[in-house]
Write a protein that holds these residues in place. Structure first.
Motif, PDB file in Angstrom:
ATOM      1  N   ASP A 247       0.679  -1.410   0.168  1.00 59.47           N
ATOM      2  CA  ASP A 247      -0.011  -0.097  -0.054  1.00 59.47           C
ATOM      3  C   ASP A 247       0.666   1.282   0.167  1.00 59.47           C
ATOM      4  O   ASP A 247       0.205   2.543  -0.066  1.00 59.47           O
ATOM      5  CB  ASP A 247      -0.710   0.236   1.307  1.00 59.47           C
ATOM      6  CG  ASP A 247      -2.178  -1.221   1.171  1.00 59.47           C
ATOM      7  OD1 ASP A 247      -2.141  -1.467   0.026  1.00 59.47           O
ATOM      8  OD2 ASP A 247      -2.519  -1.601   2.217  1.00 59.47           O
ATOM      9  N   ALA A 248       2.227   1.008   0.193  1.00 61.08           N
ATOM     10  CA  ALA A 248       2.882   2.169   0.231  1.00 61.08           C
ATOM     11  C   ALA A 248       2.833   3.144  -1.239  1.00 61.08           C
ATOM     12  O   ALA A 248       2.798   2.588  -2.222  1.00 61.08           O
ATOM     13  CB  ALA A 248       4.203   1.828   0.722  1.00 61.08           C
ATOM     14  N   ARG A 249       2.944   4.410  -0.980  1.00 59.74           N
ATOM     15  CA  ARG A 249       3.073   5.351  -2.092  1.00 59.74           C
ATOM     16  C   ARG A 249       4.324   5.122  -3.023  1.00 59.74           C
ATOM     17  O   ARG A 249       5.360   5.238  -2.381  1.00 59.74           O
ATOM     18  CB  ARG A 249       2.490   6.674  -1.863  1.00 59.74           C
ATOM     19  CG  ARG A 249       1.118   6.880  -1.406  1.00 59.74           C
ATOM     20  CD  ARG A 249       0.900   8.286  -0.616  1.00 59.74           C
ATOM     21  NE  ARG A 249       1.512   9.525  -1.303  1.00 59.74           N
ATOM     22  CZ  ARG A 249       0.805   9.906  -2.147  1.00 59.74           C
ATOM     23  NH1 ARG A 249      -0.375   9.594  -2.269  1.00 59.74           N
ATOM     24  NH2 ARG A 249       1.208  11.224  -2.567  1.00 59.74           N
ATOM     25  N   HIS A 250       4.233   5.480  -4.183  1.00 58.42           N
ATOM     26  CA  HIS A 250       5.504   5.614  -4.991  1.00 58.42           C
ATOM     27  C   HIS A 250       6.486   4.461  -5.168  1.00 58.42           C
ATOM     28  O   HIS A 250       7.443   4.458  -5.459  1.00 58.42           O
ATOM     29  CB  HIS A 250       6.245   6.819  -4.486  1.00 58.42           C
ATOM     30  CG  HIS A 250       5.306   8.250  -4.176  1.00 58.42           C
ATOM     31  ND1 HIS A 250       4.338   8.563  -5.077  1.00 58.42           N
ATOM     32  CD2 HIS A 250       5.435   8.986  -3.198  1.00 58.42           C
ATOM     33  CE1 HIS A 250       3.950   9.636  -4.593  1.00 58.42           C
ATOM     34  NE2 HIS A 250       4.458   9.929  -3.311  1.00 58.42           N
ATOM     35  N   ILE A 251       6.007   3.494  -4.606  1.00 56.83           N
ATOM     36  CA  ILE A 251       6.911   2.243  -4.960  1.00 56.83           C
ATOM     37  C   ILE A 251       6.028   0.861  -5.091  1.00 56.83           C
ATOM     38  O   ILE A 251       4.765   0.745  -4.708  1.00 56.83           O
ATOM     39  CB  ILE A 251       7.788   1.919  -3.626  1.00 56.83           C
ATOM     40  CG1 ILE A 251       6.859   1.732  -2.493  1.00 56.83           C
ATOM     41  CG2 ILE A 251       8.767   2.650  -3.512  1.00 56.83           C
ATOM     42  CD1 ILE A 251       7.527   0.998  -1.085  1.00 56.83           C
ATOM     43  N   GLU A 252       6.562  -0.040  -5.761  1.00 57.45           N
ATOM     44  CA  GLU A 252       5.926  -1.130  -6.131  1.00 57.45           C
ATOM     45  C   GLU A 252       6.813  -2.270  -5.488  1.00 57.45           C
ATOM     46  O   GLU A 252       8.139  -2.201  -5.250  1.00 57.45           O
ATOM     47  CB  GLU A 252       6.083  -1.548  -7.421  1.00 57.45           C
ATOM     48  CG  GLU A 252       5.290  -0.811  -8.430  1.00 57.45           C
ATOM     49  CD  GLU A 252       3.890  -1.105  -8.826  1.00 57.45           C
ATOM     50  OE1 GLU A 252       3.459  -1.917  -7.922  1.00 57.45           O
ATOM     51  OE2 GLU A 252       2.891  -0.448  -9.167  1.00 57.45           O
ATOM     52  N   VAL A 253       6.240  -3.243  -4.901  1.00 61.87           N
ATOM     53  CA  VAL A 253       7.097  -4.222  -4.163  1.00 61.87           C
ATOM     54  C   VAL A 253       6.713  -5.818  -4.613  1.00 61.87           C
ATOM     55  O   VAL A 253       5.701  -6.017  -5.264  1.00 61.87           O
ATOM     56  CB  VAL A 253       6.472  -4.619  -2.489  1.00 61.87           C
ATOM     57  CG1 VAL A 253       7.255  -5.334  -1.641  1.00 61.87           C
ATOM     58  CG2 VAL A 253       6.504  -2.848  -2.004  1.00 61.87           C
ATOM     59  N   ALA A 254       7.844  -6.531  -4.624  1.00 59.63           N
ATOM     60  CA  ALA A 254       7.729  -7.963  -5.367  1.00 59.63           C
ATOM     61  C   ALA A 254       8.678  -8.866  -4.372  1.00 59.63           C
ATOM     62  O   ALA A 254       9.831  -8.388  -3.946  1.00 59.63           O
ATOM     63  CB  ALA A 254       8.135  -7.860  -6.552  1.00 59.63           C
ATOM     64  N   LEU A 255       8.260 -10.020  -4.161  1.00 63.02           N
ATOM     65  CA  LEU A 255       9.093 -11.158  -3.339  1.00 63.02           C
ATOM     66  C   LEU A 255      10.120 -11.798  -4.441  1.00 63.02           C
ATOM     67  O   LEU A 255       9.270 -12.264  -5.253  1.00 63.02           O
ATOM     68  CB  LEU A 255       8.306 -11.939  -2.470  1.00 63.02           C
ATOM     69  CG  LEU A 255       7.823 -11.582  -1.218  1.00 63.02           C
ATOM     70  CD1 LEU A 255       6.801 -12.388  -0.537  1.00 63.02           C
ATOM     71  CD2 LEU A 255       9.155 -11.243  -0.157  1.00 63.02           C
ATOM     72  N   LEU A 256      11.350 -11.870  -4.199  1.00 61.29           N
ATOM     73  CA  LEU A 256      12.196 -12.798  -5.151  1.00 61.29           C
ATOM     74  C   LEU A 256      12.446 -14.040  -4.546  1.00 61.29           C
ATOM     75  O   LEU A 256      12.882 -13.922  -3.513  1.00 61.29           O
ATOM     76  CB  LEU A 256      13.257 -12.187  -5.593  1.00 61.29           C
ATOM     77  CG  LEU A 256      13.092 -10.525  -6.308  1.00 61.29           C
ATOM     78  CD1 LEU A 256      14.328  -9.869  -6.646  1.00 61.29           C
ATOM     79  CD2 LEU A 256      12.235 -10.913  -7.652  1.00 61.29           C
ATOM     80  N   PRO A 257      12.564 -15.149  -5.357  1.00 59.09           N
ATOM     81  CA  PRO A 257      12.715 -16.550  -4.681  1.00 59.09           C
ATOM     82  C   PRO A 257      14.379 -16.585  -4.348  1.00 59.09           C
ATOM     83  O   PRO A 257      15.042 -15.724  -5.031  1.00 59.09           O
ATOM     84  CB  PRO A 257      12.223 -17.463  -5.867  1.00 59.09           C
ATOM     85  CG  PRO A 257      12.299 -16.421  -7.182  1.00 59.09           C
ATOM     86  CD  PRO A 257      11.976 -15.154  -6.640  1.00 59.09           C
ATOM     87  N   PRO A 258      14.855 -17.353  -3.476  1.00 62.26           N
ATOM     88  CA  PRO A 258      16.263 -17.518  -3.115  1.00 62.26           C
ATOM     89  C   PRO A 258      16.760 -17.965  -4.525  1.00 62.26           C
ATOM     90  O   PRO A 258      16.354 -18.586  -5.294  1.00 62.26           O
ATOM     91  CB  PRO A 258      16.232 -18.685  -2.186  1.00 62.26           C
ATOM     92  CG  PRO A 258      14.884 -19.031  -1.554  1.00 62.26           C
ATOM     93  CD  PRO A 258      13.982 -18.291  -2.640  1.00 62.26           C
ATOM     94  N   GLY A 259      18.028 -17.167  -4.372  1.00 63.15           N
ATOM     95  CA  GLY A 259      18.908 -17.513  -5.808  1.00 63.15           C
ATOM     96  C   GLY A 259      18.633 -16.602  -6.951  1.00 63.15           C
ATOM     97  O   GLY A 259      19.209 -16.772  -8.042  1.00 63.15           O
TER      98      GLY A 259
END
Ligand code: ATP
Ligand code: MG
Length: 456
Positions: free
Chosen positions: A75-87
């Motif tokens: 929900d934060a403004r001005h950023i997009e978030v993604a989870l990257l898998p190990p490695g």
């Protein structure tokens, strides 16, 4: 195009210009703001995740805690978030799809700048839990920019509507007297000159209203004068008919009676067994005298009704003919006549007859009332400008002057049939008559007649 449409078009153009200026300024200012705010937010979020990382790695289930943190940051403004898998070596944060307007705004402002991406790895000893990747997202700022531009356009439209309404009202108020003027002029066109204008509005319109009012009053006066003139002309015709009837009765009547008496006497003389030839011859002689007199009277009356010379010879020759006959009848009076009309000038019948009648009446008056020894008649043309408005200088008028050296007129002229008839004829042609003292002692009568084509 009406004044209202023109004014509204100018206002609309001005507003469009101002709005376009504001929008362009907004777009120019947007780029540094978007870049600063998104970069700041990226570094702030990175600090925040790094701070939270210690606690998350110390927990029994760091993967779950990482997901929770990533969900919170969505929900934060001005950023997009993604989870990257190990490695995972490649940092990839998919951008949320945005409406076309925002994409369009992005290409106008920061289209040339790629989003910044950072991945914060989560490792505990040899354990790798993957990483939380974050990327700058300008779309919140672009949405704000889009709302601001919409506000500008809506405010502009409201302002335009208010301005159109206001100008329409002001123009309607300012032009109300003009509509009144148009109505008044339409009434005048239909021949109604009793108009009542409320003189109001701007000074320019007030001045026009006053002019229209005085025009109406001048036309009213002219209409009245016209009506009076028509009545006078009818009276004049009646007077003329009465004068001719009087002449026929007074002049022809006695001579016809005398001729009849002579004829009857001759008939009874010739009916006798031995008629007296010499007395019959005398009677025949007398009868011929009466017939001669009747012929003279007949010719005079006919000449008064319609001067034959005028039709046959034209004005100049007819006046010469009149002057010649007059000199024969009044040998003691010195009459000079000067007619200076251009040879190529053709006058209408009424103007010619009016000039002829003026000269005829003036000669009779100079003989009957002034007992003049010298009479001078002059007919000439001159520029209208000497007698009227300067803009008519190129137009011409006829000047008929008759002067005598008689006893002169008294100051209070007692207009008779002659002068009155003359005045009516001249006024009907749009001319004027001036009577005064002549330079040679008697009376001067000046008639100014516009040439028919000068009247427009
Ligand atoms: N040239 C003149 N000199 C002096 N008095 C004149 C002259 N012309 C006119 N008058 C005066 O003006 C009066 C009016 O003249 P007007 O021609 O109208 O009538 P009138 O000659 O008396 O009669 P008529 O109707 O037969 O012409 C005359 O009675 C006369 O007193
Ligand atoms: Mg007279």
């Amino acid at each position: 195009m009406s004044i209202q449409i023109r004014l509204n078009a100018v206002i609309a153009a001005l507003l469009i210009f101002c709005l376009a200026g504001l929008v362009v300024t907004k777009l120019i200012q947007a780029r540094p703001r978007i870049l600063t705010e998104t970069t700041n937010m990226l570094s702030f979020t990175k600090d925040y995740i790094e701070t939270a990382r210690t606690g998350i790695l110390a927990s029994p289930d760091p993967s779950t805690r990482m997901r929770e943190l990533a969900t919170r940051l969505e929900d934060a403004r001005h950023i997009e978030v993604a989870l990257l898998p190990p490695g995972e070596a490649k940092i990839n944060v998919p951008q949320t799809p945005q409406p076309t307007t925002l994409q369009w705004l992005e290409s106008m402002t920061i289209g040339d700048v790629d989003p910044q991406m950072i991945a914060i790895p989560f490792k505990r000893g040899m354990e790798d839990f993957g990483s939380i990747a974050i990327a700058t997202s300008p779309f919140n700022k672009l949405r704000e920019l889009s709302v601001a531009i919409e506000d500008i356009i809506v405010t502009g439209l409201l302002l335009a509507l208010a301005a159109f309404g206001l100008t329409s009202w002001v123009i309607w108020r300012a032009l109300r007297p003009v509509h009144e003027l148009c109505d008044a002029i339409a009434l005048m066109e239909a021949g109604h000159y009793d108009i009542d204008l409320t003189v109001s509005g701007t000074p320019e319109i007030t001045a026009i209203s006053r002019s229209v009012e005085s025009l109406a009053s001048a036309l009213r006066k002219a209409q009245r004068e016209n009506a009076n003139l028509s009545i006078r002309l009818i009276q004049l015709q009646d007077d003329e008919r009465r004068a001719i009837a009087r002449e026929l009765h007074d002049e022809l009547g006695p001579h016809l009676y005398a001729a009849r008496v002579r004829g009857t006497a001759m008939k009874s003389e010739l009916a006798k067994a031995e008629p007296d030839i010499s007395s019959t011859a005398q009677m025949a002689e007398k009868l011929l005298e009466e017939i001669n007199t009747l012929q003279l009277v007949n010719r005079r009356v006919l000449h008064q009704l319609a001067p034959a010379a005028l039709r046959e010879l034209g004005l100049t020759e007819a006046l010469q003919d009149l002057a010649d006959r007059w000199r024969e009848e009044h040998s003691t009076i010195n009459l000079t006549l000067s007619v200076g009309l251009p040879t190529d000038m053709s006058l209408d019948e009424t103007t010619e007859l009016t000039i002829y009648r003026i000269v005829q009446e003036c000669l009779t008056n100079a003989y009957r009332h002034a007992h003049a020894s010298n009479i001078a008649v002059e007919i000439m043309t001159e520029p209208f400008g000497n007698n009227g408005p300067a803009q008519l200088k190129s137009e011409k008028v006829i000047r008929a002057t008759v002067i005598d050296d008689g006893k002169g007129m008294s100051n209070e002229i007692d207009f008779g049939y002659g002068l009155r008839g003359m005045q009516e004829r001249i006024t009907a042609l749009g001319g004027k008559i001036i009577i005064g003292k002549s330079s040679i002692g008697g009376t001067e009568l000046l008639a100014i007649l516009p040439l028919p084509n000068s009247l427009g």
